[in-house]
Design a protein around this motif. Structure first.
Motif, PDB file in Angstrom:
ATOM      1  N   ASN A   1      68.952 -59.733 -76.735  1.00 44.46           N
ATOM      2  CA  ASN A   1      67.783 -59.992 -75.881  1.00 44.46           C
ATOM      3  C   ASN A   1      66.828 -60.983 -76.542  1.00 44.46           C
ATOM      4  O   ASN A   1      66.174 -61.787 -75.862  1.00 44.46           O
ATOM      5  CB  ASN A   1      67.061 -58.687 -75.550  1.00 44.46           C
ATOM      6  N   ALA A   2      66.746 -60.927 -77.863  1.00 38.53           N
ATOM      7  CA  ALA A   2      65.894 -61.883 -78.575  1.00 38.53           C
ATOM      8  C   ALA A   2      66.423 -63.305 -78.376  1.00 38.53           C
ATOM      9  O   ALA A   2      65.651 -64.252 -78.197  1.00 38.53           O
ATOM     10  CB  ALA A   2      65.828 -61.531 -80.055  1.00 38.53           C
ATOM     11  N   SER A   3      67.750 -63.455 -78.378  1.00 37.88           N
ATOM     12  CA  SER A   3      68.334 -64.790 -78.222  1.00 37.88           C
ATOM     13  C   SER A   3      68.354 -65.240 -76.761  1.00 37.88           C
ATOM     14  O   SER A   3      68.416 -66.439 -76.486  1.00 37.88           O
ATOM     15  CB  SER A   3      69.760 -64.805 -78.786  1.00 37.88           C
TER      16      SER A   3
ATOM     17  N   ARG B   1      66.035 -67.785 -71.790  1.00 34.74           N
ATOM     18  CA  ARG B   1      66.759 -67.962 -70.531  1.00 34.74           C
ATOM     19  C   ARG B   1      66.303 -66.983 -69.462  1.00 34.74           C
ATOM     20  O   ARG B   1      66.828 -66.983 -68.343  1.00 34.74           O
ATOM     21  CB  ARG B   1      68.270 -67.792 -70.764  1.00 34.74           C
ATOM     22  N   GLY B   2      65.347 -66.145 -69.772  1.00 36.65           N
ATOM     23  CA  GLY B   2      64.824 -65.181 -68.805  1.00 36.65           C
ATOM     24  C   GLY B   2      65.770 -64.038 -68.512  1.00 36.65           C
ATOM     25  O   GLY B   2      65.677 -63.419 -67.450  1.00 36.65           O
ATOM     26  N   VAL B   3      66.680 -63.765 -69.441  1.00 36.46           N
ATOM     27  CA  VAL B   3      67.658 -62.683 -69.255  1.00 36.46           C
ATOM     28  C   VAL B   3      67.314 -61.549 -70.205  1.00 36.46           C
ATOM     29  O   VAL B   3      67.042 -61.764 -71.386  1.00 36.46           O
ATOM     30  CB  VAL B   3      69.097 -63.174 -69.529  1.00 36.46           C
ATOM     31  N   LYS B   4      67.334 -60.325 -69.657  1.00 38.58           N
ATOM     32  CA  LYS B   4      67.089 -59.148 -70.489  1.00 38.58           C
ATOM     33  C   LYS B   4      68.166 -58.117 -70.189  1.00 38.58           C
ATOM     34  O   LYS B   4      68.213 -57.544 -69.102  1.00 38.58           O
ATOM     35  CB  LYS B   4      65.698 -58.568 -70.225  1.00 38.58           C
ATOM     36  N   LEU B   5      69.037 -57.898 -71.179  1.00 37.86           N
ATOM     37  CA  LEU B   5      70.138 -56.963 -70.990  1.00 37.86           C
ATOM     38  C   LEU B   5      69.629 -55.532 -70.965  1.00 37.86           C
ATOM     39  O   LEU B   5      68.748 -55.149 -71.739  1.00 37.86           O
ATOM     40  CB  LEU B   5      71.154 -57.089 -72.131  1.00 37.86           C
ATOM     41  N   SER B   6      70.183 -54.725 -70.078  1.00 37.90           N
ATOM     42  CA  SER B   6      69.929 -53.283 -70.088  1.00 37.90           C
ATOM     43  C   SER B   6      71.129 -52.594 -70.728  1.00 37.90           C
ATOM     44  O   SER B   6      72.212 -53.186 -70.856  1.00 37.90           O
ATOM     45  CB  SER B   6      69.736 -52.760 -68.657  1.00 37.90           C
TER      46      SER B   6
ATOM     47  N   ILE C   1      76.639 -60.574 -66.244  1.00 43.12           N
ATOM     48  CA  ILE C   1      76.612 -59.262 -65.576  1.00 43.12           C
ATOM     49  C   ILE C   1      75.173 -58.846 -65.298  1.00 43.12           C
ATOM     50  O   ILE C   1      74.842 -58.356 -64.213  1.00 43.12           O
ATOM     51  CB  ILE C   1      77.331 -58.203 -66.445  1.00 43.12           C
ATOM     52  N   SER C   2      74.287 -59.058 -66.276  1.00 45.04           N
ATOM     53  CA  SER C   2      72.880 -58.680 -66.119  1.00 45.04           C
ATOM     54  C   SER C   2      72.226 -59.446 -64.972  1.00 45.04           C
ATOM     55  O   SER C   2      71.514 -58.862 -64.137  1.00 45.04           O
ATOM     56  CB  SER C   2      72.124 -58.941 -67.421  1.00 45.04           C
ATOM     57  N   THR C   3      72.485 -60.745 -64.896  1.00 43.03           N
ATOM     58  CA  THR C   3      71.898 -61.570 -63.834  1.00 43.03           C
ATOM     59  C   THR C   3      72.401 -61.137 -62.466  1.00 43.03           C
ATOM     60  O   THR C   3      71.625 -60.969 -61.516  1.00 43.03           O
ATOM     61  CB  THR C   3      72.228 -63.053 -64.071  1.00 43.03           C
TER      62      THR C   3
END
Length: 437
Positions: free
Chosen positions: A256-258, A262-267, A329-331
Motif C-alpha cells: 500500500n505504501a508503494s 496510484r490511488g490504490v489501497k489493498l484490503s 483485483i482491488s480496483t
C-alpha cells in the motif's frame, strides 16, 4: 402496423421482473437506442433500450408493477406514418377470443386446456327457483335465485325489472313465500362456516403479536429459492483451518505504501481473493461443478465475492483472479462493489464464477459456514483476524489469526481434495510473497 414492446429477458435465468420506472410517456417519439424504462431483475436494476422507431402509443404496464412475466406486452409503439390512436386500440382487441356458441356437455372435449372436467355434475337448482315446470330457464340474478331458494319463493310468479326482464333482488319484495326447507334440501352443501381457509405454503401463523409484513423483493425470493435448493441438493462438507495473518498484514502495508501514488489501497479481502484463485489453480479438482452425469472442470478461477447490499446479497465476479495482480483485483472490486450497491451490475458481472468467497471478519465474526452458490462446488468463509495465543517455532506466542472454513459439494469434491485446497490456501496466506510472484 403497431410494434409491441415486451418485457425483455435481461439475463438467461430471468423469468419475471419489476417495471421500476418509465423513462418515456405516451406520445413521446423514440428511436433506436433511446432508453425506455428501468427494469428491476432479481439482482439489479437495468435500463431497457428501444430497438424500433416510432411514437409511444400506449403504456400497458404501469411503473412499479411487480412480477411482470418475460414476454408480456408492456407498451405499444406506432410506426412511422401510423395513426397512434389506432395503434393504441390494437393490443386491447388482440387478446380477446371469439365467444364460442353455447354447447351441450356432450359436445365439449374433456381435454381442453384449463377446462373443468365435464363429467362432474353441477348441483341442481330447484325448479321453483330457477326453472319452470317444463324446464324453460328463468332469467334471474344469482343473488335472486339464492334468496328465492332460501325463502321458498316461486320465481315463475315474479316479474323481473332488470335488464331483459331479469329478476333481481328488489323483485322478491312482497312475493309470496313458501317453505324454504325443500329448496334447502336440494341445494348443494355449503362448506362449514367455521372451517378456516388453508394457509398458503410457508405462511406465518398469526399469534396475535403486533407485527408488520413487508412484501419480499425479487432478490430476496431468489436468495431464498437458491439457498434452499443448495442445501437440499448439495451435500455440504465443512473444513476449517486457522491461518496466521502477520506476514500478509506486513506485506499489505508495504504494498500500500508503494501503491499510494496510484490511488490504490489493498484490503485483506483483495489479497484473500487472489490466494483462493491461486489455490484453485494449484488444486484443480476443487475448481469444478457437478452436473448430474458430467463433472465440469474449469480452466481458470473466476471468484464470486459476496457483497451485502440493501435488500439482500449479490456476488460480483473477479474474472481470472489468479492471473491478475492484487492491485488490479482491488480496483475491479471497488468498482463492482459500488455498482452492486447502486443496483447497476450487468448480468455478466454477477452471473457465473467458479467458486465464491464470503468475508464477515469486518463484522467481528470469528468463524462461520457459508452455503454453496450453485452451480459452484465450493465457497470460502472468512472470519475475523484477531490476536490469539499461538504456537510459533515451538513456543507459545501472540499472533494475529483468522479461521477460514471451506464448504464443499461432496458430490463433486472429495474430503481429501477439499483438505488439500484448504492447506494450499493456508500456505499462500502465511507465505504471501507467492501471491506477487
Amino acid at each position: 402496423m403497431p410494434i409491441e414492446l415486451k418485457m425483455p429477458a435481461l439475463s438467461p435465468t430471468m423469468e419475471e421482473g419489476t417495471l421500476a420506472k418509465w423513462l418515456v410517456k405516451e406520445g413521446d417519439e423514440v428511436k433506436s437506442g433511446d432508453l425506455l424504462a428501468e427494469i428491476e431483475t432479481d439482482k439489479a436494476t437495468m435500463e431497457f433500450e428501444a430497438v424500433d422507431e416510432g411514437v409511444i402509443a400506449q403504456i400497458l404496464v404501469a411503473e412499479g408493477t411487480d412480477n411482470v412475466k418475460v414476454g408480456t406486452v408492456i407498451a405499444v409503439i406506432a410506426g412511422e406514418g401510423e395513426d397512434a390512436s389506432a395503434a393504441k386500440a390494437a393490443p386491447a382487441a388482440e387478446p380477446k377470443a371469439e365467444t364460442p356458441a353455447p354447447a351441450s356437455a356432450k359436445d365439449v372435449a374433456p381435454a381442453e386446456a384449463g377446462a373443468a372436467p365435464v363429467s362432474a355434475p353441477t348441483p341442481a337448482v330447484p325448479a321453483s327457483a330457477g326453472t319452470t315446470k317444463d324446464g324453460d330457464r328463468i332469467k334471474a340474478s344469482p343473488l335472486a335465485k339464492r334468496l328465492a331458494a332460501e325463502q321458498g319463493i316461486d320465481l315463475k310468479g315474479v316479474t323481473g325489472t332488470g335488464p331483459g326482464g331479469r329478476i333481481v333482488k328488489a323483485d322478491l319484495e312482497g312475493a309470496p313465500k313458501g317453505a324454504a326447507a325443500p329448496a334447502a334440501a336440494t341445494a348443494a352443501p355449503a362448506p362449514a362456516a367455521a372451517a378456516p381457509a388453508p394457509a398458503a405454503a410457508g405462511a406465518i401463523p398469526d399469534f396475535g403479536i403486533p407485527h408488520e409484513d413487508e412484501k419480499l423483493s425479487g432478490m430476496r425470493k431468489t436468495i431464498a429459492r437458491r439457498l434452499s435448493q443448495s442445501m437440499q441438493e448439495s451435500p455440504h462438507i465443512y473444513l476449517t483451518v486457522d491461518i496466521r495473518l502477520d506476514a500478509l498484514l506486513k506485506l499489505r502495508g508495504e504494498l500500500n505504501a508503494s501503491l499510494e501514488s496510484r490511488g490504490v489501497k489493498l484490503s485483506v479481502n483483495d489479497m484473500l481473493i487472489k490466494a483462493l484463485a491461486v489455490a484453485l489453480e494449484r488444486v484443480p479438482s476443487c475448481n469444478v461443478s457437478f452436473g448430474g452425469d458430467v463433472m465440469r472442470q474449469y480452466k481458470r478461477a473466476d471468484i464470486s465475492v459476496a457483497v451485502s447490499i440493501p435488500g439482500g446479497l449479490i456476488t460480483p465476479i473477479i474474472v481470472d483472479a489468479g492471473g491478475k495482480s492484487m492491485s488490479k483485483i482491488s480496483t475491479e472490486m471497488s468498482e463492482l462493489a459500488a455498482k452492486a450497491k447502486e443496483g447497476k451490475l450487468q448480468p455478466n458481472e454477477y452471473q457465473g464464477g467458479t467458486a465464491s468467497i464470503s468475508n464477515m471478519g469486518m463484522m467481528g465474526i470469528k468463524q462461520f459456514t457459508a452455503v454453496i452458490n450453485p452451480p459452484q462446488a465450493m465457497i470460502m468463509a472468512i472470519g475475523a483476524g484477531e490476536k490469539r495465543p499461538y504456537v510459533v517455532d515451538d513456543a507459545l506466542a501472540i499472533a494475529t489469526v483468522m479461521s477460514a472454513t471451506g464448504s464443499f459439494d461432496h458430490r463433486a469434491i472429495d474430503g481429501a481434495d477439499g483438505a488439500l485446497l484448504m492447506k494450499t490456501f493456508k500456505e499462500l496466506v502465511e507465505n504471501p510473497l507467492g501471491l506477487v510472484a
